[in-house]
Design a protein around this motif. Sequence first.
Motif, PDB file in Angstrom:
ATOM      1  N   MET A  48       0.613  -0.915   0.243  1.00  0.00           N
ATOM      2  CA  MET A  48       0.213   0.046  -0.069  1.00  0.00           C
ATOM      3  C   MET A  48       0.879   1.353  -0.299  1.00  0.00           C
ATOM      4  O   MET A  48       2.163   1.494   1.189  1.00  0.00           O
ATOM      5  CB  MET A  48      -1.136  -0.191   1.222  1.00  0.00           C
ATOM      6  CG  MET A  48      -2.060  -1.303   1.223  1.00  0.00           C
ATOM      7  SD  MET A  48      -3.034  -0.922   2.656  1.00  0.00           S
ATOM      8  CE  MET A  48      -4.108  -0.026   2.053  1.00  0.00           C
ATOM      9  N   LEU A  49       0.688   2.078  -0.624  1.00  0.00           N
ATOM     10  CA  LEU A  49       1.635   4.024  -1.062  1.00  0.00           C
ATOM     11  C   LEU A  49       0.389   4.155  -0.955  1.00  0.00           C
ATOM     12  O   LEU A  49      -0.425   4.427  -0.904  1.00  0.00           O
ATOM     13  CB  LEU A  49       1.892   3.390  -2.562  1.00  0.00           C
ATOM     14  CG  LEU A  49       3.182   2.410  -2.610  1.00  0.00           C
ATOM     15  CD1 LEU A  49       2.725   2.639  -4.592  1.00  0.00           C
ATOM     16  CD2 LEU A  49       4.050   2.382  -2.105  1.00  0.00           C
ATOM     17  N   HIS A  50       0.885   5.553   0.431  1.00  0.00           N
ATOM     18  CA  HIS A  50      -0.047   6.311   0.983  1.00  0.00           C
ATOM     19  C   HIS A  50       0.723   7.373   1.184  1.00  0.00           C
ATOM     20  O   HIS A  50       1.875   7.915   1.961  1.00  0.00           O
ATOM     21  CB  HIS A  50      -0.887   5.612   2.197  1.00  0.00           C
ATOM     22  CG  HIS A  50      -2.598   6.680   1.956  1.00  0.00           C
ATOM     23  ND1 HIS A  50      -3.888   5.662   1.168  1.00  0.00           N
ATOM     24  CD2 HIS A  50      -2.591   7.857   2.479  1.00  0.00           C
ATOM     25  CE1 HIS A  50      -4.708   7.157   1.626  1.00  0.00           C
ATOM     26  NE2 HIS A  50      -4.499   8.383   2.367  1.00  0.00           N
ATOM     27  N   GLY A  51       0.520   8.763   1.087  1.00  0.00           N
ATOM     28  CA  GLY A  51       0.605  10.220   1.781  1.00  0.00           C
ATOM     29  C   GLY A  51       0.153  10.999   2.705  1.00  0.00           C
ATOM     30  O   GLY A  51      -0.620  10.203   2.783  1.00  0.00           O
ATOM     31  N   PRO A  52       0.534  11.522   3.460  1.00  0.00           N
ATOM     32  CA  PRO A  52      -0.338  12.423   3.940  1.00  0.00           C
ATOM     33  C   PRO A  52      -0.866  13.571   3.256  1.00  0.00           C
ATOM     34  O   PRO A  52      -0.678  13.730   2.484  1.00  0.00           O
ATOM     35  CB  PRO A  52       0.980  13.475   4.935  1.00  0.00           C
ATOM     36  CG  PRO A  52       2.218  13.266   4.415  1.00  0.00           C
ATOM     37  CD  PRO A  52       1.974  11.898   3.407  1.00  0.00           C
ATOM     38  N   GLY A  53      -1.835  14.623   4.182  1.00  0.00           N
ATOM     39  CA  GLY A  53      -2.865  15.155   3.682  1.00  0.00           C
ATOM     40  C   GLY A  53      -3.806  14.396   2.697  1.00  0.00           C
ATOM     41  O   GLY A  53      -3.816  16.069   2.143  1.00  0.00           O
ATOM     42  N   ASP A  54      -3.487  13.964   2.791  1.00  0.00           N
ATOM     43  CA  ASP A  54      -5.149  13.097   2.079  1.00  0.00           C
ATOM     44  C   ASP A  54      -6.296  13.129   2.833  1.00  0.00           C
ATOM     45  O   ASP A  54      -6.864  12.787   3.202  1.00  0.00           O
ATOM     46  CB  ASP A  54      -4.958  11.855   1.173  1.00  0.00           C
ATOM     47  CG  ASP A  54      -5.488  10.911   0.963  1.00  0.00           C
ATOM     48  OD1 ASP A  54      -6.498  11.639   0.340  1.00  0.00           O
ATOM     49  OD2 ASP A  54      -4.951  10.440   0.070  1.00  0.00           O
TER      50      ASP A  54
END
Length: 262
Positions: free
Chosen positions: A190-196
Amino acid sequence: MKCVPDIPFDTENALSLDLYLPNTLTARGCVVYAHGGGFRKGSRHDEVAPHFAAALTAAGFAMASVSYRLATGPEAFSELDQSYIAAYGRRTGAVGFSLSPKLYGTAFIAATEDISRAIEFLWVEGGNLGIASRKTGVLGVSAGGIAGVSLAYPPSHWRERLVMPDAVVAISSAIVQPWRLSDRGAPCLMLHGPGDRVIDIRDPEFGAARATQVGAPVHLVNTGVRGHATQVDAVLDGAGLDGQGSFMDMILTHFSKMLDEV
């Protein structure tokens, strides 16, 4: 690469796929691409599908960009199925996710069913289409990733109806039924980032923590890239973590480990 467009895989629901293949080689396996759009919109013809296909076919894989039903309401299901979906929804809401309920309702289950049917179709017809291996992965973006991870860890009432992929990559997604995680599921990256603002990073973090507790093969990478759709941009632009290669390299390595024949 070459593309064979508009291959029907579910005539009852008028669903088709576009199959991308390497130019000269028999594909070593197939990755199903599931688009985003909140299970309400989106298309297998979205602008990023050919870019994902270019990277996958260059690595020797086929990629099937698939359609699935959108905005599917409860009328598409039996009363018994509706009761299970409602119960799953209440339990997901009680876990404490910030997700919109639209991401784990009837449209979510319909999409999961349809992606499963696409995998079954490729199992049967893949050899005739130039795919050497029956092994199949799912690359899902946003809602498509939610459906892909759910195929790896399916709802109990649907377990006998759905087929499990051999590997999943989910971008900007979440695990909406974390109580289904186990050490027997398909490996998920899983690839994810902040501020979503669509799927808060705390949601996939919760699922990844639960996966660690039960030994489920789920690996979450915090890309450090802010936003929702920007995660796909970072993958396709060649961004990555310092010293760990690009995010696309991570994806190709994940599929190579899981889809290559032993």
